[in-house]
Write an enzyme that holds these catalytic residues in place. Structure first.
Site, short mmCIF file in Angstrom:
data_model
loop_
_atom_site.label_atom_id
_atom_site.label_comp_id
_atom_site.label_asym_id
_atom_site.label_seq_id
_atom_site.Cartn_x
_atom_site.Cartn_y
_atom_site.Cartn_z
N GLU A 40 -10.53 -90.52 57.96
CA GLU A 40 -10.20 -90.16 59.34
C GLU A 40 -9.65 -88.74 59.37
O GLU A 40 -8.97 -88.29 58.46
CB GLU A 40 -9.15 -91.13 59.89
N LYS A 115 -13.17 -93.93 68.31
CA LYS A 115 -12.12 -94.88 67.96
C LYS A 115 -11.65 -95.66 69.19
O LYS A 115 -11.24 -95.07 70.19
CB LYS A 115 -10.95 -94.14 67.32
N CYS A 156 -9.47 -96.48 61.10
CA CYS A 156 -8.03 -96.66 60.86
C CYS A 156 -7.40 -97.84 61.60
O CYS A 156 -7.56 -98.98 61.18
CB CYS A 156 -7.31 -95.36 61.18
#
Length: 277
Positions: A40, A115, A156
């Site tokens: 990330e 995300k 993440c």
């Protein structure tokens, strides 16, 4: 299928981060990898948002993205670029996007994932993080074809939400990519167990390239980039430090494990619970 994971300590200079990524991609190709995975925020890790705003660009103008596309083409390798911070508008008031890219050996972007779950947490009296104050969340789960497999994309904090991985495996994913910049406290407590849980639930490979160390912006990240097989066995744990790790995947393991424990096939959909008072 041979893969490589780059464990980075990305800083505040996108050009320098791009240079280091280029080196890792070339090394991955030289080592026989079909695909390389990066963490990330590979292009910029900076929690000073006024400073970051000076270098975050629209996708078409992003120096890291264009450099990685060129190196993927030069090296003839797939790149799963964990994520970049990108602008979606020239309006300074618009929020940024934390976006993951899949790049083929011709240097073409074949998939993008924004995300979904943003990291808004209070880790202690002196550490609160609000990703949503600068970033807009995505809405779509994404799977994409790669050689011999289907890749499910995530980033993440998504790791904590198993419903996303159910959607990815329902759509055919047999490899799950989870690039990250986990904090040290949450990494020590939850990183390995969550990665293994996602692999076991899905009967899929989990590939998690991570940031590590004390970064220029003052934050510390956990490292321990990992590859976990569909049975929950750890095939690679890069521990601390930065560098490149290699792992060979037997893609037949997915069919084997899902035949032994057909959790994906047996998955049921159900109505909301009935509350008894």
């Amino acid at each position: 299928m041979r893969i490589a994971l780059a464990q980075l300590s990305s800083g505040i200079d996108p050009a320098e981060n791009a240079r280091l990524l280029t080196s890792h991609i070339a090394e991955a190709a030289a080592g026989g990898a079909t695909m390389v995975f990066t963490p990330e925020m590979s292009g910029l890790l900076d929690r000073d948002r006024s400073r970051a705003a000076k270098v975050i660009r629209n996708e078409a103008d992003d120096v890291v993205l264009s450099t990685i596309q060129a190196e993927a083409r030069n090296a003839g390798i797939w790149v799963q670029l964990g994520s970049l911070a990108v602008k979606t508008s020239d309006n300074l008031d618009e929020k940024w996007i934390n976006r993951s890219y899949l790049i083929n050996p011709d240097g073409e972007i074949t998939a993008r994932y924004d995300k979904i779950h943003l990291f808004d947490v209070d880790l202690g009296p002196d550490e609160s993080l609000r990703e949503s104050s600068a970033y807009a969340g995505g809405h779509n789960a994404i799977v994409a074809a790669i050689p011999g497999a289907t890749l499910g994309l995530s980033i993440c904090y998504d790791l904590r939400f198993p419903g996303l991985y159910e959607a990815l495996t329902d759509a055919g994913a047999d490899i799950l990519s989870i690039p990250a910049a986990f904090t040290v406290p949450t990494g020590r407590a939850h990183w390995e167990i969550l990665l293994r849980a996602r692999a076991i639930e899905a009967g899929a490979f989990v590939i998690a390239a991570a940031q590590y160390g004390l970064h220029e912006d003052g934050r510390s990240t956990y490292g321990h980039s990992m590859v976990v097989d569909p049975w929950g066995e750890i095939l690679l744990d890069m521990g601390e430090g930065i560098g490149l790790g290699f792992c060979d995947l037997d893609l037949g393991k997915v069919v084997e494990v899902r035949s032994r424990v057909p959790a994906v096939a047996n998955r049921k959909r159900f109505k909301p619970p009935v509350k008894i008072t």
